[in-house]
Design a protein around this motif. Structure first.
Motif, PDB file in Angstrom:
ATOM      1  N   GLY A 143       0.826  -1.212   0.000  1.00 18.17           N
ATOM      2  CA  GLY A 143       0.000   0.000   0.000  1.00 18.17           C
ATOM      3  C   GLY A 143       0.854   1.253   0.000  1.00 18.17           C
ATOM      4  O   GLY A 143       0.566   2.208  -0.741  1.00 18.17           O
ATOM      5  N   GLU A 144       1.906   1.273   0.817  1.00 20.22           N
ATOM      6  CA  GLU A 144       2.802   2.433   0.839  1.00 20.22           C
ATOM      7  C   GLU A 144       3.503   2.600  -0.508  1.00 20.22           C
ATOM      8  O   GLU A 144       3.677   3.721  -0.989  1.00 20.22           O
ATOM      9  CB  GLU A 144       3.843   2.278   1.941  1.00 20.22           C
ATOM     10  N   LEU A 145       3.915   1.507  -1.116  1.00 21.36           N
ATOM     11  CA  LEU A 145       4.573   1.560  -2.416  1.00 21.36           C
ATOM     12  C   LEU A 145       3.629   2.114  -3.473  1.00 21.36           C
ATOM     13  O   LEU A 145       4.030   2.945  -4.303  1.00 21.36           O
ATOM     14  CB  LEU A 145       5.070   0.174  -2.817  1.00 21.36           C
ATOM     15  N   CYS A 146       2.381   1.679  -3.449  1.00 23.69           N
ATOM     16  CA  CYS A 146       1.396   2.190  -4.415  1.00 23.69           C
ATOM     17  C   CYS A 146       1.176   3.685  -4.225  1.00 23.69           C
ATOM     18  O   CYS A 146       1.039   4.422  -5.208  1.00 23.69           O
ATOM     19  CB  CYS A 146       0.080   1.441  -4.267  1.00 23.69           C
ATOM     20  N   ILE A 147       1.131   4.137  -2.981  1.00 23.02           N
ATOM     21  CA  ILE A 147       0.951   5.571  -2.707  1.00 23.02           C
ATOM     22  C   ILE A 147       2.141   6.360  -3.241  1.00 23.02           C
ATOM     23  O   ILE A 147       1.988   7.410  -3.869  1.00 23.02           O
ATOM     24  CB  ILE A 147       0.735   5.819  -1.205  1.00 23.02           C
ATOM     25  N   LYS A 148       3.364   5.856  -3.026  1.00 23.46           N
ATOM     26  CA  LYS A 148       4.559   6.542  -3.538  1.00 23.46           C
ATOM     27  C   LYS A 148       4.554   6.603  -5.053  1.00 23.46           C
ATOM     28  O   LYS A 148       4.893   7.631  -5.649  1.00 23.46           O
ATOM     29  CB  LYS A 148       5.820   5.841  -3.047  1.00 23.46           C
ATOM     30  N   ILE A 149       4.193   5.509  -5.691  1.00 23.40           N
ATOM     31  CA  ILE A 149       4.164   5.476  -7.158  1.00 23.40           C
ATOM     32  C   ILE A 149       3.102   6.440  -7.676  1.00 23.40           C
ATOM     33  O   ILE A 149       3.340   7.175  -8.642  1.00 23.40           O
ATOM     34  CB  ILE A 149       3.924   4.040  -7.664  1.00 23.40           C
ATOM     35  N   THR A 150       1.949   6.451  -7.043  1.00 25.30           N
ATOM     36  CA  THR A 150       0.869   7.343  -7.467  1.00 25.30           C
ATOM     37  C   THR A 150       1.270   8.797  -7.297  1.00 25.30           C
ATOM     38  O   THR A 150       0.995   9.633  -8.169  1.00 25.30           O
ATOM     39  CB  THR A 150      -0.400   7.052  -6.653  1.00 25.30           C
ATOM     40  N   ASN A 151       1.944   9.118  -6.194  1.00 24.17           N
ATOM     41  CA  ASN A 151       2.364  10.505  -5.962  1.00 24.17           C
ATOM     42  C   ASN A 151       3.451  10.926  -6.950  1.00 24.17           C
ATOM     43  O   ASN A 151       3.525  12.095  -7.303  1.00 24.17           O
ATOM     44  CB  ASN A 151       2.871  10.670  -4.524  1.00 24.17           C
ATOM     45  N   ASN A 152       4.307  10.014  -7.362  1.00 24.89           N
ATOM     46  CA  ASN A 152       5.362  10.350  -8.326  1.00 24.89           C
ATOM     47  C   ASN A 152       4.797  10.646  -9.710  1.00 24.89           C
ATOM     48  O   ASN A 152       5.366  11.438 -10.464  1.00 24.89           O
ATOM     49  CB  ASN A 152       6.394   9.242  -8.415  1.00 24.89           C
ATOM     50  N   PHE A 153       3.698   9.997 -10.078  1.00 27.98           N
ATOM     51  CA  PHE A 153       3.120  10.210 -11.393  1.00 27.98           C
ATOM     52  C   PHE A 153       2.132  11.364 -11.414  1.00 27.98           C
ATOM     53  O   PHE A 153       1.717  11.815 -12.462  1.00 27.98           O
ATOM     54  CB  PHE A 153       2.422   8.934 -11.899  1.00 27.98           C
ATOM     55  N   SER A 154       1.752  11.871 -10.254  1.00 24.62           N
ATOM     56  CA  SER A 154       0.790  12.979 -10.214  1.00 24.62           C
ATOM     57  C   SER A 154       1.450  14.312 -10.406  1.00 24.62           C
ATOM     58  O   SER A 154       2.552  14.579 -10.244  1.00 24.62           O
ATOM     59  CB  SER A 154       0.074  12.983  -8.865  1.00 24.62           C
TER      60      SER A 154
END
Length: 81
Positions: A70-81
């Motif tokens: 879940g933390e990894l998905c949040i980091k990936i999502t924030n990097n692409f936003s």
């Protein structure tokens, strides 16, 4: 796991995976040998206790893995936003 793969990472990835596979295979064989020896000394009640401890550890590791994912998905999502 990283301490086995890391020393060989500069040379080749295949060598690191071979070292990792050999260590996992050796650990698996060691567990089988230890279990076959300990089987005659452990009664059913002890196996039930060991089984419950292993189940609890599995649930804890699964929860941690889910949390880390879940933390990894949040980091990936924030990097692409």
């Amino acid at each position: 796991m990283y301490f086995l793969v890391t020393p060989f990472i500069d040379e080749s990835m295949e060598l690191g995976f071979i070292a990792l596979w050999c260590s996992l295979f050796a650990a698996f064989i060691c567990v089988i040998i230890c279990a076959s020896i300990a089987r005659s000394y452990i009664n059913t009640r002890t196996f039930v206790v060991i089984d419950r401890i292993c189940g609890l550890l599995f649930v804890c590791f699964a929860w941690l893995l889910c949390f880390e994912f879940g933390e990894l998905c949040i980091k990936i999502t924030n990097n692409f936003s």
